[in-house]
Design an enzyme around this catalytic site. Structure first.
Site, PDB file in Angstrom:
ATOM      1  N   ARG A 263      -7.248  10.800   3.780  1.00  0.00           N
ATOM      2  CA  ARG A 263      -5.851  10.936   3.379  1.00  0.00           C
ATOM      3  C   ARG A 263      -5.036   9.758   3.883  1.00  0.00           C
ATOM      4  NH1 ARG A 263      -4.832  17.360   4.734  1.00  0.00           N
ATOM      5  NH2 ARG A 263      -6.528  18.118   3.406  1.00  0.00           N
ATOM      6  N   ARG A 278      -4.297  13.451  13.718  1.00  0.00           N
ATOM      7  CA  ARG A 278      -3.971  13.046  12.346  1.00  0.00           C
ATOM      8  C   ARG A 278      -4.647  11.721  12.031  1.00  0.00           C
ATOM      9  NH1 ARG A 278      -0.116  15.219   9.152  1.00  0.00           N
ATOM     10  NH2 ARG A 278       0.683  16.351  10.956  1.00  0.00           N
ATOM     11  N   GLU A 350      -1.679  23.538  13.954  1.00  0.00           N
ATOM     12  CA  GLU A 350      -2.497  23.944  12.810  1.00  0.00           C
ATOM     13  C   GLU A 350      -3.928  23.416  12.906  1.00  0.00           C
ATOM     14  OE1 GLU A 350      -1.011  22.620   9.021  1.00  0.00           O
ATOM     15  OE2 GLU A 350      -2.875  23.161   8.003  1.00  0.00           O
ATOM     16  N   SER A 353      -5.948  26.370   7.306  1.00  0.00           N
ATOM     17  CA  SER A 353      -5.059  27.215   6.523  1.00  0.00           C
ATOM     18  C   SER A 353      -5.852  27.878   5.415  1.00  0.00           C
ATOM     19  CB  SER A 353      -3.880  26.418   5.983  1.00  0.00           C
ATOM     20  OG  SER A 353      -4.284  25.526   4.991  1.00  0.00           O
ATOM     21  N   ARG A 392      -9.958  18.608  14.748  1.00  0.00           N
ATOM     22  CA  ARG A 392      -8.974  19.335  15.549  1.00  0.00           C
ATOM     23  C   ARG A 392      -9.642  20.389  16.422  1.00  0.00           C
ATOM     24  NH1 ARG A 392      -3.316  19.811  12.007  1.00  0.00           N
ATOM     25  NH2 ARG A 392      -3.095  17.540  11.773  1.00  0.00           N
TER      26      ARG A 392
END
Length: 424
Positions: A263, A278, A350, A353, A392
RNA sequence: GGAGGAGUACCCAAGAGGCUGAAGGGGCCAGCUUGGAAAGCUGGUAGGUCGAUGAUUCGGCGCAGGGGUUCAAAACCCCUCUCCUCCGCCA
Protein backbone atom coordinates in the site's frame (compact mmCIF):
# COMPACT_ATOMS: atom_id res chain seq x y z
CA UNK A 1 -22.12 -1.01 -6.08
CA UNK A 2 -25.60 0.06 -5.16
CA UNK A 3 -28.52 -1.21 -7.20
CA UNK A 4 -29.85 1.59 -9.36
CA UNK A 5 -33.40 0.24 -9.11
CA UNK A 6 -33.30 0.21 -5.32
CA UNK A 7 -31.80 3.67 -5.36
CA UNK A 8 -34.62 4.83 -7.62
CA UNK A 9 -37.28 3.38 -5.38
CA UNK A 10 -35.81 4.41 -2.05
CA UNK A 11 -33.96 7.56 -2.90
CA UNK A 12 -34.51 9.41 0.39
CA UNK A 13 -33.62 6.44 2.51
CA UNK A 14 -30.47 5.72 0.53
CA UNK A 15 -29.22 9.28 0.67
CA UNK A 16 -29.97 9.51 4.36
CA UNK A 17 -28.10 6.30 5.14
CA UNK A 18 -25.11 7.29 3.03
CA UNK A 19 -25.00 10.70 4.67
CA UNK A 20 -24.36 8.97 7.98
CA UNK A 21 -20.87 8.32 6.66
CA UNK A 22 -20.35 12.05 6.33
CA UNK A 23 -20.24 13.85 3.03
CA UNK A 24 -22.75 15.03 0.50
CA UNK A 25 -24.59 12.45 -1.54
CA UNK A 26 -27.09 14.75 -3.19
CA UNK A 27 -25.32 14.09 -6.51
CA UNK A 28 -27.32 10.88 -6.57
CA UNK A 29 -30.31 13.02 -7.54
CA UNK A 30 -28.46 13.88 -10.73
CA UNK A 31 -27.60 10.24 -11.27
CA UNK A 32 -31.28 9.38 -11.05
CA UNK A 33 -32.13 12.05 -13.57
CA UNK A 34 -29.63 10.53 -15.94
CA UNK A 35 -31.13 7.14 -15.25
CA UNK A 36 -34.54 8.53 -16.17
CA UNK A 37 -33.10 9.96 -19.36
CA UNK A 38 -31.40 6.70 -20.08
CA UNK A 39 -34.64 4.74 -19.84
CA UNK A 40 -36.41 7.12 -22.18
CA UNK A 41 -33.70 6.67 -24.79
CA UNK A 42 -33.76 2.91 -24.36
CA UNK A 43 -37.45 2.92 -25.12
CA UNK A 44 -36.93 4.99 -28.25
CA UNK A 45 -34.00 3.08 -29.62
CA UNK A 46 -35.55 -0.31 -28.95
CA UNK A 47 -38.61 0.58 -31.00
CA UNK A 48 -36.33 1.54 -33.87
CA UNK A 49 -34.28 -1.61 -33.54
CA UNK A 50 -37.39 -3.77 -33.51
CA UNK A 51 -38.55 -2.03 -36.67
CA UNK A 52 -35.21 -2.57 -38.34
CA UNK A 53 -35.10 -6.22 -37.34
CA UNK A 54 -38.52 -6.74 -38.81
CA UNK A 55 -37.56 -5.02 -42.06
CA UNK A 56 -34.35 -7.00 -42.34
CA UNK A 57 -36.27 -10.20 -41.88
CA UNK A 58 -38.65 -9.16 -44.64
CA UNK A 59 -35.79 -8.34 -46.98
CA UNK A 60 -34.42 -11.80 -46.47
CA UNK A 61 -37.81 -13.28 -47.21
CA UNK A 62 -38.25 -11.19 -50.37
CA UNK A 63 -34.83 -12.21 -51.64
CA UNK A 64 -35.68 -15.85 -51.25
CA UNK A 65 -38.93 -15.33 -53.11
CA UNK A 66 -37.14 -13.22 -55.72
CA UNK A 67 -39.32 -10.22 -54.99
CA UNK A 68 -37.99 -6.70 -55.10
CA UNK A 69 -37.29 -5.26 -51.63
CA UNK A 70 -36.69 -1.66 -52.70
CA UNK A 71 -39.83 -0.51 -50.91
CA UNK A 72 -38.58 -1.78 -47.59
CA UNK A 73 -35.17 -0.27 -48.07
CA UNK A 74 -36.82 3.09 -48.48
CA UNK A 75 -38.76 2.65 -45.27
CA UNK A 76 -35.71 2.14 -43.15
CA UNK A 77 -33.34 4.34 -45.10
CA UNK A 78 -32.37 6.59 -42.21
CA UNK A 79 -33.17 4.34 -39.32
CA UNK A 80 -29.58 3.23 -38.90
CA UNK A 81 -28.35 6.77 -38.38
CA UNK A 82 -30.99 7.45 -35.76
CA UNK A 83 -30.08 4.28 -33.93
CA UNK A 84 -26.43 5.18 -34.02
CA UNK A 85 -27.02 8.60 -32.49
CA UNK A 86 -29.24 7.21 -29.73
CA UNK A 87 -26.85 4.35 -29.01
CA UNK A 88 -24.02 6.82 -28.55
CA UNK A 89 -26.09 8.90 -26.15
CA UNK A 90 -26.97 5.75 -24.27
CA UNK A 91 -23.40 4.65 -23.99
CA UNK A 92 -22.37 7.98 -22.54
CA UNK A 93 -25.18 7.97 -20.03
CA UNK A 94 -24.41 4.40 -19.05
CA UNK A 95 -20.80 5.26 -18.43
CA UNK A 96 -21.60 8.34 -16.37
CA UNK A 97 -24.14 6.50 -14.25
CA UNK A 98 -21.82 3.55 -13.76
CA UNK A 99 -18.96 5.80 -12.75
CA UNK A 100 -21.05 7.68 -10.21
CA UNK A 101 -22.25 4.41 -8.73
CA UNK A 102 -18.71 3.06 -8.60
CA UNK A 103 -17.51 6.00 -6.53
CA UNK A 104 -20.50 5.76 -4.18
CA UNK A 105 -19.79 3.73 -1.04
CA UNK A 106 -21.90 0.96 0.39
CA UNK A 107 -24.87 1.77 2.61
CA UNK A 108 -23.94 1.50 6.25
CA UNK A 109 -26.01 -1.04 8.16
CA UNK A 110 -28.98 0.47 9.97
CA UNK A 111 -27.91 -0.70 13.39
CA UNK A 112 -24.32 0.52 13.57
CA UNK A 113 -23.40 3.59 15.61
CA UNK A 114 -23.67 6.89 13.82
CA UNK A 115 -20.53 8.93 14.22
CA UNK A 116 -17.76 10.97 12.70
CA UNK A 117 -14.52 9.08 13.31
CA UNK A 118 -12.90 6.39 15.43
CA UNK A 119 -13.81 8.33 18.58
CA UNK A 120 -17.39 7.28 18.00
CA UNK A 121 -16.71 3.60 17.55
CA UNK A 122 -18.51 1.45 20.05
CA UNK A 123 -16.52 -0.91 22.21
CA UNK A 124 -18.35 -4.18 22.51
CA UNK A 125 -15.85 -6.45 24.17
CA UNK A 126 -12.58 -6.60 26.05
CA UNK A 127 -10.36 -9.61 26.47
CA UNK A 128 -7.81 -9.53 29.32
CA UNK A 129 -6.57 -6.30 30.80
CA UNK A 130 -3.84 -4.08 29.37
CA UNK A 131 -0.38 -5.43 30.10
CA UNK A 132 1.26 -4.01 33.23
CA UNK A 133 5.02 -3.82 33.70
CA UNK A 134 7.07 -3.29 36.81
CA UNK A 135 9.76 -1.69 34.67
CA UNK A 136 9.76 0.87 31.87
CA UNK A 137 8.67 -1.05 28.75
CA UNK A 138 10.28 -0.25 25.41
CA UNK A 139 8.56 0.29 22.10
CA UNK A 140 9.01 -2.52 19.58
CA UNK A 141 11.41 -0.54 17.39
CA UNK A 142 13.87 -0.24 20.27
CA UNK A 143 13.41 -3.83 21.38
CA UNK A 144 13.83 -5.18 17.88
CA UNK A 145 16.87 -3.07 17.08
CA UNK A 146 18.60 -4.18 20.27
CA UNK A 147 17.80 -7.81 19.51
CA UNK A 148 18.88 -7.27 15.90
CA UNK A 149 15.72 -8.89 14.58
CA UNK A 150 14.36 -5.91 12.62
CA UNK A 151 16.54 -3.52 10.63
CA UNK A 152 14.87 -0.26 9.76
CA UNK A 153 17.90 1.69 8.67
CA UNK A 154 19.39 -0.70 6.18
CA UNK A 155 15.96 -1.38 4.70
CA UNK A 156 15.80 2.23 3.57
CA UNK A 157 19.02 1.59 1.68
CA UNK A 158 17.43 -1.32 -0.16
CA UNK A 159 14.15 0.37 -0.89
CA UNK A 160 13.20 3.45 1.11
CA UNK A 161 11.13 4.53 4.05
CA UNK A 162 8.32 2.36 5.39
CA UNK A 163 10.17 -0.83 4.51
CA UNK A 164 11.83 -3.13 7.01
CA UNK A 165 14.17 -6.08 6.99
CA UNK A 166 13.26 -9.00 9.23
CA UNK A 167 16.26 -10.87 10.44
CA UNK A 168 17.08 -13.96 12.46
CA UNK A 169 14.40 -14.72 15.03
CA UNK A 170 12.46 -11.71 13.78
CA UNK A 171 12.05 -13.35 10.40
CA UNK A 172 11.27 -16.61 12.11
CA UNK A 173 8.67 -14.99 14.33
CA UNK A 174 6.92 -13.56 11.29
CA UNK A 175 6.96 -16.96 9.59
CA UNK A 176 5.89 -18.76 12.77
CA UNK A 177 2.95 -16.42 13.12
CA UNK A 178 1.51 -16.82 9.67
CA UNK A 179 2.01 -20.56 9.77
CA UNK A 180 0.25 -20.67 13.12
CA UNK A 181 -2.59 -18.52 11.81
CA UNK A 182 -3.00 -20.55 8.62
CA UNK A 183 -2.99 -23.81 10.54
CA UNK A 184 -5.60 -22.49 12.94
CA UNK A 185 -7.97 -21.31 10.24
CA UNK A 186 -7.39 -24.09 7.75
CA UNK A 187 -7.30 -27.01 10.14
CA UNK A 188 -9.39 -25.90 13.13
CA UNK A 189 -11.80 -23.43 11.54
CA UNK A 190 -12.45 -25.14 8.22
CA UNK A 191 -11.23 -22.53 5.77
CA UNK A 192 -9.68 -23.60 2.48
CA UNK A 193 -6.13 -22.36 2.04
CA UNK A 194 -5.71 -19.96 -0.79
CA UNK A 195 -2.60 -18.51 -2.44
CA UNK A 196 -3.55 -15.96 -5.07
CA UNK A 197 -1.43 -13.93 -7.48
CA UNK A 198 0.13 -10.80 -5.99
CA UNK A 199 -0.47 -8.76 -9.12
CA UNK A 200 -4.06 -7.89 -9.90
CA UNK A 201 -5.71 -6.17 -12.82
CA UNK A 202 -7.98 -3.16 -12.92
CA UNK A 203 -11.18 -5.17 -13.11
CA UNK A 204 -10.27 -6.91 -9.86
CA UNK A 205 -9.56 -3.63 -8.12
CA UNK A 206 -12.93 -2.32 -9.27
CA UNK A 207 -14.63 -5.54 -8.20
CA UNK A 208 -13.78 -5.19 -4.53
CA UNK A 209 -14.10 -1.40 -4.41
CA UNK A 210 -10.52 -0.08 -4.36
CA UNK A 211 -10.99 1.51 -7.78
CA UNK A 212 -11.81 3.93 -9.22
CA UNK A 213 -11.93 6.02 -6.06
CA UNK A 214 -8.74 4.97 -4.30
CA UNK A 215 -6.38 4.43 -7.18
CA UNK A 216 -3.77 6.64 -5.49
CA UNK A 217 -3.32 4.08 -2.73
CA UNK A 218 -2.18 1.33 -5.08
CA UNK A 219 1.27 0.58 -6.43
CA UNK A 220 1.03 0.36 -10.18
CA UNK A 221 3.37 -1.87 -12.13
CA UNK A 222 5.05 -0.19 -15.07
CA UNK A 223 3.80 -2.56 -17.68
CA UNK A 224 1.31 -2.17 -20.47
CA UNK A 225 -1.02 -4.71 -18.87
CA UNK A 226 -2.11 -2.27 -16.14
CA UNK A 227 -1.33 -4.40 -13.13
CA UNK A 228 -1.25 -3.40 -9.50
CA UNK A 229 0.43 -4.84 -6.44
CA UNK A 230 -1.98 -6.69 -4.20
CA UNK A 231 -3.21 -4.28 -1.51
CA UNK A 232 -5.00 -7.01 0.48
CA UNK A 233 -5.84 -10.64 -0.16
CA UNK A 234 -9.46 -9.57 -0.29
CA UNK A 235 -8.90 -8.35 -3.84
CA UNK A 236 -7.55 -11.48 -5.54
CA UNK A 237 -9.61 -13.82 -3.37
CA UNK A 238 -13.02 -12.28 -3.91
CA UNK A 239 -12.32 -11.73 -7.60
CA UNK A 240 -11.58 -15.43 -7.89
CA UNK A 241 -15.31 -15.88 -8.53
CA UNK A 242 -15.88 -12.73 -10.56
CA UNK A 243 -18.55 -13.23 -13.26
CA UNK A 244 -19.57 -16.60 -11.91
CA UNK A 245 -22.76 -18.20 -10.67
CA UNK A 246 -22.15 -20.44 -7.67
CA UNK A 247 -24.27 -23.30 -6.35
CA UNK A 248 -26.19 -22.79 -3.13
CA UNK A 249 -25.03 -26.20 -1.95
CA UNK A 250 -21.41 -25.02 -1.99
CA UNK A 251 -22.11 -22.03 0.27
CA UNK A 252 -20.70 -20.75 2.46
CA UNK A 253 -17.33 -20.88 0.73
CA UNK A 254 -14.54 -20.08 3.16
CA UNK A 255 -10.98 -19.20 2.18
CA UNK A 256 -7.98 -18.29 4.24
CA UNK A 257 -5.36 -16.53 2.19
CA UNK A 258 -1.85 -15.53 3.13
CA UNK A 259 -0.51 -12.68 1.06
CA UNK A 260 1.97 -9.90 1.19
CA UNK A 261 0.08 -6.63 0.87
CA UNK A 262 1.40 -3.44 -0.68
CA UNK A 263 0.00 0.00 0.00
CA UNK A 264 1.14 3.50 -0.78
CA UNK A 265 -0.34 4.87 2.45
CA UNK A 266 -0.88 8.03 0.46
CA UNK A 267 -2.98 9.82 3.05
CA UNK A 268 -0.99 8.91 6.12
CA UNK A 269 2.30 10.77 5.79
CA UNK A 270 3.71 11.38 9.24
CA UNK A 271 1.51 8.80 10.94
CA UNK A 272 2.97 5.76 12.66
CA UNK A 273 6.38 6.56 11.24
CA UNK A 274 8.34 4.54 13.77
CA UNK A 275 8.47 0.78 13.76
CA UNK A 276 6.51 -1.58 11.57
CA UNK A 277 2.98 -0.50 12.36
CA UNK A 278 2.47 1.14 9.00
CA UNK A 279 4.53 -0.24 6.14
CA UNK A 280 4.31 -0.19 2.36
CA UNK A 281 4.69 -3.95 2.47
CA UNK A 282 3.25 -6.26 5.08
CA UNK A 283 2.02 -9.80 5.50
CA UNK A 284 -1.52 -10.64 6.31
CA UNK A 285 -3.59 -13.77 6.72
CA UNK A 286 -7.07 -13.06 5.45
CA UNK A 287 -10.42 -14.76 5.94
CA UNK A 288 -12.94 -14.60 3.10
CA UNK A 289 -16.48 -15.92 2.88
CA UNK A 290 -19.07 -16.12 0.15
CA UNK A 291 -22.50 -16.71 1.66
CA UNK A 292 -26.21 -16.68 0.91
CA UNK A 293 -27.77 -13.34 1.94
CA UNK A 294 -29.68 -14.81 4.85
CA UNK A 295 -26.51 -16.24 6.39
CA UNK A 296 -24.11 -13.35 6.20
CA UNK A 297 -24.84 -11.72 9.56
CA UNK A 298 -24.38 -15.01 11.35
CA UNK A 299 -21.22 -15.75 9.37
CA UNK A 300 -19.83 -12.34 10.28
CA UNK A 301 -20.10 -13.16 13.98
CA UNK A 302 -18.45 -16.53 13.41
CA UNK A 303 -15.65 -14.92 11.47
CA UNK A 304 -15.08 -12.46 14.29
CA UNK A 305 -14.71 -15.40 16.68
CA UNK A 306 -12.24 -17.13 14.33
CA UNK A 307 -10.22 -13.97 14.20
CA UNK A 308 -10.29 -13.32 17.95
CA UNK A 309 -9.12 -16.86 18.54
CA UNK A 310 -5.68 -15.94 17.22
CA UNK A 311 -5.14 -13.34 19.94
CA UNK A 312 -6.67 -15.52 22.62
CA UNK A 313 -4.31 -18.37 21.83
CA UNK A 314 -1.37 -15.98 21.81
CA UNK A 315 -2.56 -14.51 25.11
CA UNK A 316 -2.70 -10.92 23.94
CA UNK A 317 -5.08 -8.33 25.42
CA UNK A 318 -7.51 -6.88 22.92
CA UNK A 319 -10.85 -5.27 22.48
CA UNK A 320 -13.47 -5.39 19.76
CA UNK A 321 -15.15 -2.26 18.45
CA UNK A 322 -18.15 -1.84 16.23
CA UNK A 323 -17.13 0.79 13.69
CA UNK A 324 -19.29 3.86 13.47
CA UNK A 325 -20.58 5.14 10.14
CA UNK A 326 -17.78 7.68 9.80
CA UNK A 327 -15.02 5.11 10.22
CA UNK A 328 -16.59 2.40 8.08
CA UNK A 329 -14.71 1.26 4.98
CA UNK A 330 -15.96 2.20 1.53
CA UNK A 331 -17.31 -1.22 0.48
CA UNK A 332 -18.62 -2.34 3.84
CA UNK A 333 -21.96 -2.31 5.56
CA UNK A 334 -20.67 -3.35 8.94
CA UNK A 335 -17.20 -3.79 10.37
CA UNK A 336 -15.74 -4.96 13.64
CA UNK A 337 -12.20 -3.92 14.39
CA UNK A 338 -10.06 -6.01 16.65
CA UNK A 339 -7.62 -3.79 18.50
CA UNK A 340 -4.65 -5.22 20.34
CA UNK A 341 -3.07 -3.57 23.35
CA UNK A 342 0.20 -1.85 22.46
CA UNK A 343 2.25 -0.55 25.39
CA UNK A 344 4.18 1.84 23.15
CA UNK A 345 0.96 3.55 22.14
CA UNK A 346 -0.52 3.07 25.59
CA UNK A 347 -3.66 2.28 23.66
CA UNK A 348 -5.46 -0.36 21.65
CA UNK A 349 -4.36 -0.42 18.02
CA UNK A 350 -6.13 -2.03 15.09
CA UNK A 351 -4.75 -5.45 14.27
CA UNK A 352 -7.59 -6.75 12.18
CA UNK A 353 -11.02 -5.93 10.90
CA UNK A 354 -13.92 -8.19 10.06
CA UNK A 355 -16.48 -6.90 7.60
CA UNK A 356 -19.64 -7.74 5.79
CA UNK A 357 -19.99 -6.12 2.36
CA UNK A 358 -23.30 -7.89 1.81
CA UNK A 359 -24.06 -7.66 -1.94
CA UNK A 360 -22.02 -4.54 -2.65
CA UNK A 361 -18.88 -6.27 -3.91
CA UNK A 362 -20.88 -9.11 -5.41
CA UNK A 363 -22.71 -6.63 -7.60
CA UNK A 364 -19.47 -4.94 -8.64
CA UNK A 365 -17.73 -8.22 -9.32
CA UNK A 366 -20.89 -9.93 -10.60
CA UNK A 367 -20.82 -12.93 -8.29
CA UNK A 368 -24.12 -14.75 -7.97
CA UNK A 369 -25.48 -18.02 -6.73
CA UNK A 370 -28.47 -20.20 -7.55
CA UNK A 371 -30.62 -21.81 -4.92
CA UNK A 372 -31.39 -24.67 -7.30
CA UNK A 373 -31.31 -25.42 -11.01
CA UNK A 374 -34.50 -23.54 -11.73
CA UNK A 375 -34.18 -20.50 -9.50
CA UNK A 376 -32.98 -17.10 -10.59
CA UNK A 377 -29.41 -16.16 -9.78
CA UNK A 378 -29.03 -13.85 -6.79
CA UNK A 379 -26.02 -11.93 -5.58
CA UNK A 380 -23.96 -13.62 -2.90
CA UNK A 381 -22.81 -11.78 0.19
CA UNK A 382 -19.07 -11.35 0.63
CA UNK A 383 -17.26 -11.07 3.93
CA UNK A 384 -13.66 -10.58 4.71
CA UNK A 385 -11.64 -10.39 7.85
CA UNK A 386 -8.10 -10.37 9.07
CA UNK A 387 -6.79 -13.45 10.59
CA UNK A 388 -4.60 -11.37 11.39
CA UNK A 389 -2.18 -8.70 10.21
CA UNK A 390 1.10 -10.49 10.81
CA UNK A 391 3.42 -7.50 11.24
CA UNK A 392 1.23 -5.91 13.86
CA UNK A 393 1.00 -9.21 15.68
CA UNK A 394 4.79 -9.26 15.80
CA UNK A 395 4.63 -5.79 17.35
CA UNK A 396 2.10 -6.93 19.92
CA UNK A 397 4.19 -9.93 20.90
CA UNK A 398 7.42 -7.96 21.20
CA UNK A 399 5.84 -5.22 23.26
CA UNK A 400 3.52 -7.24 25.48
CA UNK A 401 5.88 -10.13 26.15
CA UNK A 402 9.08 -8.14 26.69
CA UNK A 403 11.04 -8.64 29.88
CA UNK A 404 13.15 -6.22 31.80
CA UNK A 405 16.35 -7.43 30.13
CA UNK A 406 14.90 -6.74 26.66
CA UNK A 407 14.29 -10.38 25.77
CA UNK A 408 10.91 -11.61 24.56
CA UNK A 409 8.96 -14.57 25.84
CA UNK A 410 7.60 -16.66 22.98
CA UNK A 411 3.94 -17.63 23.50
CA UNK A 412 3.37 -21.34 24.05
CA UNK A 413 1.45 -21.85 20.82
CA UNK A 414 4.31 -20.42 18.78
CA UNK A 415 7.08 -22.42 20.38
CA UNK A 416 6.65 -25.45 18.09
CA UNK A 417 7.06 -23.09 15.15
CA UNK A 418 9.84 -20.98 16.67
CA UNK A 419 11.84 -23.84 18.18
CA UNK A 420 12.84 -21.46 20.96
CA UNK A 421 10.95 -20.11 23.97
CA UNK A 422 12.71 -16.79 24.30
CA UNK A 423 13.92 -14.30 21.74
CA UNK A 424 17.21 -13.00 22.97
C1' G B 1 10.47 -13.62 -27.83
C1' G B 2 9.32 -16.55 -32.91
C1' A B 3 5.68 -19.79 -35.78
C1' G B 4 0.98 -21.87 -35.97
C1' G B 5 -4.16 -23.36 -34.01
C1' A B 6 -8.55 -22.46 -31.16
C1' G B 7 -12.53 -19.70 -28.07
C1' U B 8 -20.62 -21.21 -29.79
C1' A B 9 -25.40 -22.53 -24.27
C1' C B 10 -23.96 -27.00 -17.85
C1' C B 11 -20.37 -30.22 -21.16
C1' C B 12 -19.03 -31.95 -26.27
C1' A B 13 -20.11 -30.06 -30.89
C1' A B 14 -22.62 -28.31 -36.05
C1' G B 15 -22.75 -23.82 -38.23
C1' A B 16 -18.33 -20.37 -43.76
C1' G B 17 -24.09 -12.93 -44.45
C1' G B 18 -30.79 -13.59 -43.97
C1' C B 19 -35.69 -18.97 -42.46
C1' U B 20 -30.22 -19.65 -35.85
C1' G B 21 -33.34 -17.72 -29.18
C1' A B 22 -28.47 -21.33 -32.53
C1' A B 23 -28.63 -28.61 -35.80
C1' G B 24 -26.85 -33.07 -33.20
C1' G B 25 -25.17 -35.50 -28.88
C1' G B 26 -24.33 -35.82 -23.54
C1' G B 27 -26.51 -34.13 -19.17
C1' C B 28 -30.90 -32.76 -16.53
C1' C B 29 -36.45 -33.41 -15.38
C1' A B 30 -41.00 -36.45 -15.94
C1' G B 31 -43.14 -41.01 -17.59
C1' C B 32 -42.96 -46.23 -19.47
C1' U B 33 -40.26 -50.63 -18.31
C1' U B 34 -38.26 -53.17 -13.37
C1' G B 35 -38.90 -56.33 -7.10
C1' G B 36 -35.45 -52.08 -7.27
C1' A B 37 -31.78 -50.19 -10.43
C1' A B 38 -28.86 -50.05 -15.06
C1' A B 39 -29.79 -50.27 -20.12
C1' G B 40 -33.71 -49.17 -23.49
C1' C B 41 -38.01 -46.39 -25.00
C1' U B 42 -41.38 -41.83 -24.85
C1' G B 43 -41.98 -36.81 -23.79
C1' G B 44 -40.01 -32.24 -21.81
C1' U B 45 -36.25 -28.58 -20.63
C1' A B 46 -31.89 -24.25 -22.77
C1' G B 47 -28.94 -19.36 -20.00
C1' G B 48 -28.21 -14.18 -18.65
C1' U B 49 -29.17 -9.12 -18.74
C1' C B 50 -31.65 -4.41 -19.88
C1' G B 51 -36.41 -1.87 -20.86
C1' A B 52 -41.90 -1.92 -20.75
C1' U B 53 -45.92 -4.53 -17.91
C1' G B 54 -50.41 -5.47 -11.90
C1' A B 55 -50.11 -10.77 -13.63
C1' U B 56 -49.52 -13.06 -18.20
C1' U B 57 -46.44 -11.33 -21.74
C1' C B 58 -43.73 -8.25 -25.27
C1' G B 59 -39.23 -5.97 -27.04
C1' G B 60 -33.62 -4.81 -27.12
C1' C B 61 -28.79 -7.00 -26.42
C1' G B 62 -26.14 -11.69 -26.18
C1' C B 63 -22.20 -17.21 -30.08
C1' A B 64 -14.42 -14.83 -25.55
C1' G B 65 -14.30 -8.97 -25.09
C1' G B 66 -14.25 -4.29 -27.85
C1' G B 67 -14.74 -1.64 -32.51
C1' G B 68 -16.11 -1.64 -37.88
C1' U B 69 -18.62 -3.10 -42.75
C1' U B 70 -24.04 -4.17 -44.06
C1' C B 71 -30.95 -3.13 -44.55
C1' A B 72 -29.16 -7.70 -41.97
C1' A B 73 -23.23 -10.80 -38.87
C1' A B 74 -21.83 -16.48 -34.68
C1' A B 75 -20.46 -15.97 -39.77
C1' C B 76 -16.60 -10.62 -43.30
C1' C B 77 -12.60 -6.80 -41.48
C1' C B 78 -9.55 -4.56 -37.30
C1' C B 79 -7.85 -4.55 -32.11
C1' U B 80 -7.54 -6.98 -27.28
C1' C B 81 -7.80 -11.16 -23.96
C1' U B 82 -7.52 -16.37 -22.86
C1' C B 83 -6.22 -21.39 -23.98
C1' C B 84 -3.44 -25.19 -26.90
C1' U B 85 0.98 -27.00 -30.02
C1' C B 86 6.10 -26.42 -31.68
C1' C B 87 10.81 -23.55 -31.23
C1' G B 88 13.78 -20.21 -28.13
C1' C B 89 14.75 -18.51 -23.10
C1' C B 90 14.30 -19.57 -17.98
C1' A B 91 13.30 -20.22 -11.70
Amino acid sequence: MLDIKDLREQKERYIELLSRRGGDFSYLEEVLKKDEERRIIIKKVEVLKAKRNEASKKIGLYKRERKNPTEIFKEIQFIGDDIKVLDEQLKMLDEEIKYQLLITPNLPAEDIPIGKDEEDNQEIKRYMTPTKFDFEPLPHWDLATKLDILDFERATKITGSRFTVYKGLGARLERALFNFMLDLHAIEHGYTEFMPPYLVNRASMIGTGQFPKFEDDAFKVDDDRELFLNPTAEVPTINYYRDEVLDMKDLPIKFTAFTTAFRKEAGSAGRDTRGIIRQHQFNKVELIKFTAPEDSSKELELMLKDSEKVLELLGLPYRVVNLCTGDLGFSMRKTYDIEVWLPSYNAYKEIGSISNAEDYQARRANIKFKRDAKSKPEYVHTLNGSGLAVGRTVVAILENFQQEDGTIIVPKVLQPYMKVDVIK
